[in-house]
Structure formats: structure tokens, C-alpha cells
Scaffold this motif. Structure first.
Motif, PDB file in Angstrom:
ATOM      1  N   THR A 167       0.763  -0.989   0.209  1.00  0.00           N
ATOM      2  CA  THR A 167      -0.043   0.178   0.040  1.00  0.00           C
ATOM      3  C   THR A 167       0.907   1.436   0.010  1.00  0.00           C
ATOM      4  N   GLY A 168       0.724   2.148  -1.047  1.00  0.00           N
ATOM      5  CA  GLY A 168       1.205   3.415  -0.960  1.00  0.00           C
ATOM      6  C   GLY A 168       2.643   3.105  -1.783  1.00  0.00           C
ATOM      7  N   ALA A 169       2.997   2.330  -2.431  1.00  0.00           N
ATOM      8  CA  ALA A 169       4.206   2.029  -3.101  1.00  0.00           C
ATOM      9  C   ALA A 169       3.843   2.669  -4.553  1.00  0.00           C
ATOM     10  N   PRO A 170       4.951   3.131  -5.240  1.00  0.00           N
ATOM     11  CA  PRO A 170       4.700   3.753  -6.436  1.00  0.00           C
ATOM     12  C   PRO A 170       4.596   2.662  -7.477  1.00  0.00           C
ATOM     13  N   MET A 171       3.568   2.596  -8.620  1.00  0.00           N
ATOM     14  CA  MET A 171       3.413   1.422  -9.387  1.00  0.00           C
ATOM     15  C   MET A 171       4.603   1.298 -10.388  1.00  0.00           C
ATOM     16  N   PRO A 172       5.166  -0.074 -10.610  1.00  0.00           N
ATOM     17  CA  PRO A 172       6.047  -0.175 -11.674  1.00  0.00           C
ATOM     18  C   PRO A 172       5.766   0.003 -13.034  1.00  0.00           C
ATOM     19  N   ALA A 173       6.630   0.230 -13.900  1.00  0.00           N
ATOM     20  CA  ALA A 173       6.099   0.863 -15.259  1.00  0.00           C
ATOM     21  C   ALA A 173       5.687  -0.676 -16.015  1.00  0.00           C
ATOM     22  N   GLY A 174       4.571  -0.303 -16.651  1.00  0.00           N
ATOM     23  CA  GLY A 174       3.940  -1.427 -17.424  1.00  0.00           C
ATOM     24  C   GLY A 174       2.904  -2.205 -16.849  1.00  0.00           C
ATOM     25  N   ALA A 175       2.654  -2.056 -15.594  1.00  0.00           N
ATOM     26  CA  ALA A 175       1.451  -2.307 -14.714  1.00  0.00           C
ATOM     27  C   ALA A 175       0.555  -1.600 -14.750  1.00  0.00           C
TER      28      ALA A 175
END
Ligand code: AMP
Ligand code: MG
Length: 410
Positions: free
Chosen positions: A112-120
């Protein structure tokens, strides 16, 4: 407006004319006479219940980056049907962005609160996944966008987050902090003095002689002043002696506001008006068509706003809320000067056959308003049991069951 003109003898034998004025006129006069105090910057942690002295705007959007709303796995939704097996290629906790990437057939562990990885483009809750070594099995249907908090979806950069004149509440301080602000520009702090008058009064703790009563208005006014954000700088009691009163008033006027209780009526022992005049005060109001509270007085000595409240506790209470409170709020920079009003169903018939607007003390419970206690200006117990005021206009009659607007102060 009632305009019962009366002549008030004053000590230098001049005659000064005062009319009983309407509440609206009194309020207008008072609000014209007081000015907002200078603004200053305060630490956010000290700013609760002050009023913003300028608009504040968002420096950052909220959220500031796309992030996960859940503990789970972030995936490419189109490659992710129920029963699908995905390889876990890394993990991204809340904190620095590890700049991971997710491709079809893969997942990244996310919190929770973590930045979204690219492509997801979706997050699957960990409750909907069966881990199996370095793989997971998806036990649910997945839709693009699920459980992602998008950048700016709550608040856009540049959006106003706090309006000038708005009260700063706990959530406001949190919002300011979320923007990286350490300080906020607020209106001034009103310093108030309370001066009670009356030979019959004994300070609680002292011994009551026959005919004496305990002084209780200072406690009332102290509470009311604090509730509207003022600082009570001094509390003094003075006997009904003109010379002592003049000195006590002088001390009180070192503050922004001086509230005098008692001694403003028409009796031989009511010296407040004379004392104020001897001090060169400008007296703008004496007597308002309001019940209780008719002998209310307002004036100024220099920059100090002086309020003379009738000594009866309920009169002091009602006139404080109708006239002193809005003045203090204006001085502190507030925009909304009115007591909150809420609709309520009246439980009894009421008629105002007095010569003034009547503020009925009552209990607001589950949306119903019922008068409580004796509706007389000395009835402190009834007042203490009430939590709302109903204003009955001159000549107004109301029937049980009607919906009325009541003022609340608690
Ligand atoms: P006054 O306005 O001075 O004529 O007082 C009106 C009534 O209020 C009298 O019954 C007083 O005894 C009462 N009273 C005045 N000041 C206070 C006070 N500070 N605390 C309690 N009662 C008061
Ligand atoms: Mg008195």
C-alpha cells in the motif's frame, strides 16, 4: 426596529439620547467598529482553530504519483485471467521507487502506497492470490485500473486547499502538511479581559454572607471566549464603586476586547456607562431589542472593543453569542460569523408576546427542539441543560411539529 428613545442622565449633567435598537442594527454597528487584527505566520502544529488570513494553494497533486491501494501483486490486466500463473520478478515496498517493470506473464509484489512499476495497470489483492514458490496463481478476475490510486485523483496541483477566513481544523493541518507546508498565514489572536461587577458577588471559594451570591459570569465568559478562539488575558472582579471601576476598566482596555458583566442597566448602582464616559469611551450602543439582554452596551476605548453585558447569566450568555462572538471572529479574520444553524422539529407550541425578539433556551435531541428550564434571565440551571437557541421574532407564534432553525453553540 423598535425606537423607544430614552434620556440617560450623565454625570456632567448633559443629556445623551440612546434608542433601543434592533439586533440587526446592533450587529451591524459592532461589526463596522471592529477590524481584523494583523495576520502572522504560525507553525502548522500551532494553527488549530485560527482562521486563514490568505488563500493557500496545492503545491503538489494528491496523490503525487500513481500508487497501490492494497498489499498485493501488480500485473498487466490483459494477461491475467482467473487461474493464471504469473512469475514474481521483484518487489516494491512503499518508499523509494525501484523503477521496476512488469510485462505480460509477470507480477511484482507491491504494498500500500508503493509507486506503480512501469507497464503494470492493475493490482491484485494478496487475499486473491495463491503464492507458489516464485510464482503466484490468480484466483479472481482482474480489471485494468483496479486498486491503483491515480496521480491527482484527489487534488490537483494549484487547487485551493484553504480559503481566506476559513477555520483551520485538524484535517486542514494534515492537508497543509501533505503539501510540505510548515507554516500557515492566519489572522490575529484576540486577547480578552473579563471584568465582573457587583457588590453582591463573592468569588467562589470565599464565604457567602446573607444576600450575597457567588460570581459565576466570569466562568461563563471564560468558557465562551475560549470556545470562539480568544485568549483570556485577565479576569477581575470589581465592586460597584465608580473610582475602582474606572481603574479596572483602564486595566482591561490593554486588551483587544474588554467584557464587563453587570452594572449596565438603569439602577442607581449601575456605574459602567458613567465610568466608560469618564474614560472618554465612545459608546455606540446601549440597549437592544433582545430578550434576554436588553441593557447590552457596546463602545470603544481607543482600539479596545468594550462590551457591557447585563449581569443576569442568561442575558450575558445570549448577548455574548449574538454580539460578542461575531465581533471576535471578525477580529480573528473569520468569514463565517454566524452560529451554526440546524433544522429541528419543535415539540411544543410557542408564542412571543414580549416586546422584543426572544431567544428560547432548549434541548436539541434527535432533530427535535424542546425548551428547557425557566425562560427567565436568571435561570442558569435551565441554561446549563440546554444546547440550542430558538429565536422567536416579535409576535411570532409557532406550533408543535413545525420545523424551525435553531442555533447551536456546543
Ligand atoms: P446587574 O446587571 O448588575 O443589574 O445584575 C443583574 C443580575 O445579575 C443580578 O441579580 C445580579 O446579582 C446578577 N449578576 C450580576 N453579575 C453577576 C455575576 N458576575 N455572576 C452571577 N450573577 C451576576
Ligand atoms: Mg450589578
Amino acid at each position: 426596529m423598535l425606537a423607544i428613545s430614552s434620556e440617560l442622565p450623565i454625570s456632567n449633567c448633559q443629556l445623551i439620547k440612546f434608542a433601543v435598537i434592533s439586533e440587526e442594527e446592533a450587529r451591524k454597528t459592532i461589526l463596522e467598529a471592529v477590524r481584523p487584527l494583523p495576520a502572522r505566520k504560525l507553525w502548522i502544529s500551532k494553527s488549530l482553530d485560527f482562521f486563514a488570513a490568505e488563500d493557500h494553494f496545492a503545491r503538489l497533486p494528491l496523490p503525487n504519483f500513481d500508487n497501490s491501494a492494497m498489499d498485493g501483486y501488480t500485473v498487466v490486466a490483459s494477461s491475467c485471467r482467473k487461474g493464471e500463473r504469473l512469475r514474481v520478478t521483484g518487489d516494491q515496498p512503499a518508499g523509494p521507487d525501484r523503477e521496476l517493470r512488469v510485462s505480460s506473464g509477470e507480477a511484482v509484489r507491491i504494498f500500500t502506497g508503493a509507486p506503480m512499476p512501469a507497464g503494470a495497470d492493475a493490482v491484485v489483492m494478496q487475499e486473491d492470490v495463491t503464492p507458489d514458490g516464485d510464482e503466484i496463481v490468480i484466483n479472481t478476475d482482474v480489471e485494468a485500473g483496479e486498486f491503483i490510486r491515480r496521480r491527482g485523483c484527489d487534488l490537483a496541483e494549484g487547487q485551493r486547499i484553504l480559503a481566506k477566513g476559513e477555520r483551520i481544523r485538524a484535517a486542514t493541518t494534515a492537508l497543509l502538511a501533505s503539501q510540505g507546508f510548515t507554516e500557515v498565514t492566519v489572522g490575529g489572536e484576540v486577547k480578552a479581559a473579563i471584568l465582573s461587577t457587583g457588590d453582591e458577588l463573592v468569588i467562589p471559594g470565599g464565604k457567602l454572607e446573607p444576600g450575597q451570591i457567588y460570581e459565576s459570569n466570569s466562568a461563563l465568559l471564560n468558557g465562551l471566549l475560549k470556545r470562539c478562539g480568544a485568549v483570556v488575558d485577565s479576569v477581575e472582579h470589581c465592586r460597584d464603586e465608580p473610582e475602582l471601576l474606572i481603574e479596572a476598566i483602564k486595566r482591561g482596555t490593554r486588551n483587544d476586547v474588554l467584557i464587563i458583566s453587570g452594572g449596565v442597566s438603569v439602577g442607581e448602582h449601575d456605574f459602567v456607562k458613567d465610568a466608560l464616559r469618564d474614560l472618554g469611551a465612545q459608546i455606540d450602543i446601549w440597549r437592544v431589542a433582545i430578550k434576554p439582554g436588553k441593557p447590552f452596551l457596546f463602545g470603544k476605548i481607543g482600539e479596545c472593543a468594550v462590551f457591557g453585558l447585563p449581569g443576569n447569566p442568561v442575558s450575558a450568555f445570549v448577548t455574548f453569542l449574538q454580539f460578542v462572538r461575531p465581533a471576535i471572529l471578525k477580529m480573528m479574520g473569520a468569514t463565517d460569523l454566524d452560529l451554526p444553524q440546524v433544522p429541528a422539529k419543535l415539540t411544543v407550541d410557542l408564542t412571543n408576546d414580549s416586546d422584543r425578539a426572544h431567544y428560547i433556551r432548549g434541548k436539541l435531541e434527535h432533530g427535535r427542539f424542546t425548551p428547557v428550564g425557566r425562560q427567565e434571565s436568571h435561570a442558569l440551571f435551565g441554561l446549563s441543560q440546554s444546547n440550542a437557541l430558538l429565536r422567536l421574532a416579535l409576535g411570532q407564534s409557532l406550533k408543535a411539529g413545525e420545523i424551525v432553525e435553531v442555533q447551536i453553540w456546543d
